[in-house]
Structures are given as C-alpha cells and as structure tokens.
Motif scaffolding. Sequence first.
Motif, short mmCIF file in Angstrom:
data_model
loop_
_atom_site.label_atom_id
_atom_site.label_comp_id
_atom_site.label_asym_id
_atom_site.label_seq_id
_atom_site.Cartn_x
_atom_site.Cartn_y
_atom_site.Cartn_z
N GLU A 40 102.93 -8.17 71.33
CA GLU A 40 102.30 -6.93 71.79
C GLU A 40 103.30 -6.07 72.57
N HIS A 41 104.12 -6.72 73.40
CA HIS A 41 105.18 -5.99 74.10
C HIS A 41 106.13 -5.35 73.10
N ALA A 44 104.86 -2.17 71.39
CA ALA A 44 104.81 -0.98 72.25
C ALA A 44 106.17 -0.69 72.88
N VAL A 47 107.42 2.95 73.71
CA VAL A 47 106.54 3.81 74.52
C VAL A 47 107.03 3.82 75.96
N LEU A 49 106.43 3.94 79.65
CA LEU A 49 105.31 3.61 80.54
C LEU A 49 105.70 3.90 81.98
N ASN A 57 99.29 5.62 80.35
CA ASN A 57 99.99 4.55 79.62
C ASN A 57 99.15 4.04 78.46
N VAL A 61 100.17 4.24 74.47
CA VAL A 61 100.25 3.05 73.61
C VAL A 61 99.28 3.20 72.44
N SER A 65 100.44 3.01 68.62
CA SER A 65 100.12 1.75 67.92
C SER A 65 98.79 1.77 67.18
N ASN A 95 94.87 -1.57 76.66
CA ASN A 95 94.71 -1.49 75.22
C ASN A 95 94.24 -2.81 74.65
#
Length: 97
Positions: A40-41, A44, A47, A49, A57, A61, A65, A95
């Motif tokens: 997941e990191h 994103a 992006v 943040l 944020n 995301v 995504s 998210n």
Amino acid sequence: LRFPQEWPAAFKSAPLKRLLNKSMLNGVRCRAVPPPTAAEHAAAAGVVLEPLHSFSNAERVAAASGWAVVKGFWVFELADAPPSASFVAVRHWWNAT
C-alpha cells in the motif's frame, strides 16, 4: 495519548461508551485499523503527503490510486489517566483499498 490500553475490553467502559454513542461521534462501526502494508505504501509512493493533514492526504491518495476515502475519528486514551477512564477523539480521514 495512546491506543486504548485494554482493547477491545475498553468498549465496555462507561467513558468510551459515552464518547462513541452519546456524543457527536454517534459511532456505528468501530474497529482498529492496521497500519498500511508495504504494498500500500508503494502504491501511494508518488503522492506528496503533509504531516497532520489527513483530509487532503486521503483525497490525494484516492485521486492517485482510486482507493475510497473513509471519514471518521481516531480514538485515543489519555496516557496519564487510569486505564479505560478517559478518551479523546480526533477527526481523521484515511483510505481503504
């Protein structure tokens, strides 16, 4: 502030019940959300943040995504209070994949 110390038994404490059910929160679904996975990191990664800006944020995301934005609260226990005695809620967006 800390994660509720007696989780999930803390749900039975009167202070947390009042906060979740009889305040502005009107809790419907309450759950502990795990931190993002490495995948997941990575999804994103491009992006930008900003610290302490969960609303923007989460929207950034989501735009990058396609993940849904979940609007809710972080619930913390006051660290200097006895276990399950005092809690605070902070508006927070995140998210969901």
